[in-house]
Design an enzyme around this catalytic site. Structure first.
Site, PDB file in Angstrom:
ATOM      1  N   TYR A  93       0.731  -1.260   0.063  1.00  0.00           N
ATOM      2  CA  TYR A  93       0.034  -0.059  -0.043  1.00  0.00           C
ATOM      3  C   TYR A  93       0.748   1.377   0.006  1.00  0.00           C
ATOM      4  O   TYR A  93       1.694   1.297   0.912  1.00  0.00           O
ATOM      5  CB  TYR A  93      -0.890   0.097   1.302  1.00  0.00           C
ATOM      6  CG  TYR A  93      -1.805   1.372   1.554  1.00  0.00           C
ATOM      7  CD1 TYR A  93      -1.637   2.159   2.412  1.00  0.00           C
ATOM      8  CD2 TYR A  93      -2.884   1.500   0.501  1.00  0.00           C
ATOM      9  CE1 TYR A  93      -2.253   3.208   2.426  1.00  0.00           C
ATOM     10  CE2 TYR A  93      -3.656   2.537   0.861  1.00  0.00           C
ATOM     11  CZ  TYR A  93      -3.362   3.482   1.814  1.00  0.00           C
ATOM     12  OH  TYR A  93      -4.162   4.470   1.855  1.00  0.00           O
ATOM     13  N   ASP A 124       9.282   2.838  -0.966  1.00  0.00           N
ATOM     14  CA  ASP A 124       8.197   3.446  -0.181  1.00  0.00           C
ATOM     15  C   ASP A 124       8.669   3.115   1.282  1.00  0.00           C
ATOM     16  O   ASP A 124       8.260   2.294   1.864  1.00  0.00           O
ATOM     17  CB  ASP A 124       6.900   3.136  -0.395  1.00  0.00           C
ATOM     18  CG  ASP A 124       5.869   3.758   0.289  1.00  0.00           C
ATOM     19  OD1 ASP A 124       4.626   3.472  -0.084  1.00  0.00           O
ATOM     20  OD2 ASP A 124       6.406   4.679   1.186  1.00  0.00           O
ATOM     21  N   LYS A 173       5.164   9.534   8.234  1.00  0.00           N
ATOM     22  CA  LYS A 173       4.915   9.035   9.757  1.00  0.00           C
ATOM     23  C   LYS A 173       5.889   9.652  10.559  1.00  0.00           C
ATOM     24  O   LYS A 173       5.788  10.929  10.974  1.00  0.00           O
ATOM     25  CB  LYS A 173       4.769   7.420   9.650  1.00  0.00           C
ATOM     26  CG  LYS A 173       3.683   7.012   9.033  1.00  0.00           C
ATOM     27  CD  LYS A 173       3.535   5.325   8.932  1.00  0.00           C
ATOM     28  CE  LYS A 173       2.786   4.834   7.774  1.00  0.00           C
ATOM     29  NZ  LYS A 173       1.189   4.947   8.367  1.00  0.00           N
TER      30      LYS A 173
HETATM   31  P1  KE4 Z   1      -0.804   8.492   4.234  1.00  0.00           P
HETATM   32  O1  KE4 Z   1      -1.038   9.166   3.111  1.00  0.00           O
HETATM   33  O2  KE4 Z   1      -1.540   7.742   5.099  1.00  0.00           O
HETATM   34  O3  KE4 Z   1       0.184   9.452   5.317  1.00  0.00           O
HETATM   35  O4  KE4 Z   1       0.648   7.398   3.808  1.00  0.00           O
HETATM   36  C1  KE4 Z   1       0.357   6.478   2.835  1.00  0.00           C
HETATM   37  C2  KE4 Z   1       1.265   5.427   3.074  1.00  0.00           C
HETATM   38  C3  KE4 Z   1       2.246   5.318   1.867  1.00  0.00           C
HETATM   39  N1  KE4 Z   1       3.278   4.385   2.152  1.00  0.00           N
HETATM   40  C4  KE4 Z   1       3.205   3.339   3.075  1.00  0.00           C
HETATM   41  C5  KE4 Z   1       4.130   2.330   3.281  1.00  0.00           C
HETATM   42  C6  KE4 Z   1       2.018   3.541   4.137  1.00  0.00           C
HETATM   43  O5  KE4 Z   1       2.000   2.363   5.139  1.00  0.00           O
HETATM   44  C7  KE4 Z   1       1.224   4.491   4.175  1.00  0.00           C
HETATM   45  C8  KE4 Z   1       0.111   4.573   5.188  1.00  0.00           C
HETATM   46  N2  KE4 Z   1      -0.188   3.485   5.870  1.00  0.00           N
HETATM   47  C9  KE4 Z   1      -1.425   3.252   6.599  1.00  0.00           C
HETATM   48  C10 KE4 Z   1      -1.205   2.083   7.614  1.00  0.00           C
HETATM   49  N3  KE4 Z   1      -0.807   0.801   7.180  1.00  0.00           N
HETATM   50  C11 KE4 Z   1      -2.233   4.357   7.140  1.00  0.00           C
HETATM   51  C12 KE4 Z   1      -3.259   4.129   7.841  1.00  0.00           C
HETATM   52  C13 KE4 Z   1      -4.376   4.905   7.420  1.00  0.00           C
HETATM   53  O6  KE4 Z   1      -4.770   4.687   5.997  1.00  0.00           O
HETATM   54  O7  KE4 Z   1      -5.280   5.353   7.888  1.00  0.00           O
END
Ligand code: KE4
Length: 435
Positions: free
Chosen positions: A149, A244, A272
């Site tokens: 993801y 990523d 994060k």
């Molecule tokens: P955000 O757009 O949610 O800040 O980041 C996206 C993203 C991109 N790349 C990786 C490897 C990620 O894990 C994420 C976001 N992770 C999820 C939880 N596994 C965010 C939680 C959510 O969507 O609320």
């Protein structure tokens, strides 16, 4: 006394109200408890290793806001940095020295990043990195891996992990065939498939993007051959290799997963932890690539709140603490203790489970076999995970609300917290085995 579900009346009422105002009552599906049933807990406050819900229940937190809270919640040094920034105003729409301070910390931590652009979310970081890769190569094709993801970018919301996988929409409605047609999806850890894809489409592939350690189908670790094949094939065909590291950056090591594996990507995305829990993320890489981003170059990317003064203050303070007082050995020791305890608890209960871990991110898969890619993750026993999740909530332990996520803990978690968590898991898993 038999643990029982805490009083969640206020959370229940708050959720009812929220569902009348916000789709599904949450501002991100990952929080919706879709995979485990019931309704999400509404949080009142957090401190250190603890979350406190609006019904006054306290939980040992193993989500850490999905990764950012490696220093624990409300670290006084980070809070003070945010307060001091806020007293000077919250946003100027003009450059500040704090942006360079954070950029410099990132470049020194991750040598493969020679230039970095700050954005507001991991999604923005990956979306921008993809655009830059397409811009510098003049190509359209993107290779991603099922179960990974990278945020809700249209071109990457294909066979996606995290909540998309949890809620069964890995290929979301609204992502048009025109957009997804440029995305090639392969199985994670399948080095042969990578080589074949490049043999067949190499000259069309702008970039490969992957989580160098996956968190979004649960914790899945790459094989050396897989990473080496990716580096070799992308170099051979002039494609951009994007790590990523939104989740793994500053989590598994100060230099991220790439520092553990000794593989240098062409671009890296971060999020994060880099924002210290405020909305800040970043993408960066080789100067010859990044200097093609506007206004240095012609590839457009922008953002009103990019490099926001409060977020850069929180991020810079967080990275300075991680640089000056690295918690990684302590996190490794506690992580090893927790992983061993959870794995033996499942074994003692006779419940098939696989523990997969890197440092302070890990997943207990309810699976007969090792999880190496999405098809093997998808075979996990989701019902067992749900029982495990709620059983731990009854014991005051808050795990990620999906089998397809990684748990995280902070440098505020103690040896005693880990022992308590293991004891709770032993009770929960034993009860599951008897049901
Ligand atoms: P955000 O757009 O949610 O800040 O980041 C996206 C993203 C991109 N790349 C990786 C490897 C990620 O894990 C994420 C976001 N992770 C999820 C939880 N596994 C965010 C939680 C959510 O969507 O609320």
């Amino acid at each position: 006394m038999e643990p029982r579900l805490p009083n969640l009346a206020k959370s229940c009422a708050a959720f009812e109200r929220a569902t009348q105002l916000i789709p599904g009552g949450v501002n991100s599906p990952a929080r919706a408890f879709g995979a485990v049933g019931g309704h999400p807990l509404f949080i009142e406050r957090a401190r250190g290793q603890y979350l406190f819900d609006i019904d006054g229940n306290r939980y040992l937190d193993y989500i850490g806001s999905w990764g950012p809270m490696i220093l624990g919640h409300a670290d006084p040094r980070v809070i003070e940095a945010i307060q001091r920034a806020a007293e000077k105003g919250t946003s100027y729409g003009a450059p500040t020295e704090n942006e360079s301070r954070l950029a410099e910390l990132i470049l020194r931590a991750v040598p493969s990043i020679e230039r970095v652009r700050l954005v507001n979310s991991g999604t923005e970081a990956t979306m921008s990195a993809i655009r830059v890769a397409r811009g510098v190569t003049g190509r359209s094709g993107i290779v991603k891996f099922s179960g990974c993801y990278h945020g809700h970018v249209d071109s990457l919301l294909v066979a996606a992990g995290s909540a998309a996988a949890t809620l069964g929409v890995p290929d979301s409605p609204g992502v048009t065939p025109g957009v997804s047609s440029d995305t090639i999806v392969l199985n994670y850890n399948d080095a042969d498939a990578v080589a074949q894809a490049f043999d067949s489409h190499g000259e069309k592939i702008a970039a490969v993007i992957l989580e160098p350690i996956v968190g979004n189908m649960g914790t899945v670790i790459p094989t050396k051959t897989f990473l080496e094949t990716l580096r070799r094939e992308t170099s051979k065909h002039g494609s951009v290799l994007i790590f990523d590291e939104v989740m793994t950056g500053f989590r598994v090591a100060y230099g991220g997963a790439q520092s553990l594996f000794g593989i240098e990507p062409d671009m890296t995305t971060l999020g994060k932890i880099v924002g210290g829990g405020l909305p800040l993320a970043a993408y960066g890489g080789k100067a010859e690539i990044m200097d093609q981003v506007m206004p240095a170059g012609k590839i457009y990317q922008a953002g009103t709140l990019a490099g926001n003064p409060l977020a850069t203050a929180a991020g810079a303070k967080t990275l300075e603490i991680l640089r000056d007082e690295p918690p990684y050995q302590q996190l490794e020791n506690l992580g090893a203790q927790l992983a061993a305890g959870l794995e033996s608890a499942a074994k003692r209960a006779g419940i098939p489970a696989q523990m997969q871990r890197v440092g302070s991110m890990m997943t207990l898969f309810f699976s007969e076999a090792e999880v190496t890619d999405w098809p093997s993750a998808d075979r996990c026993n989701r019902k067992r995970f749900s029982d495990y999740f709620w059983g731990l909530i009854e014991n005051g332990v808050y795990m990620p609300c999906s089998q397809f996520e990684a748990l995280f803990f902070s440098n505020c978690h103690t040896h005693e917290d880990i022992e308590l968590t293991i004891a709770a898991a032993e009770r929960v898993l034993a009860k599951m085995a008897n049901n």
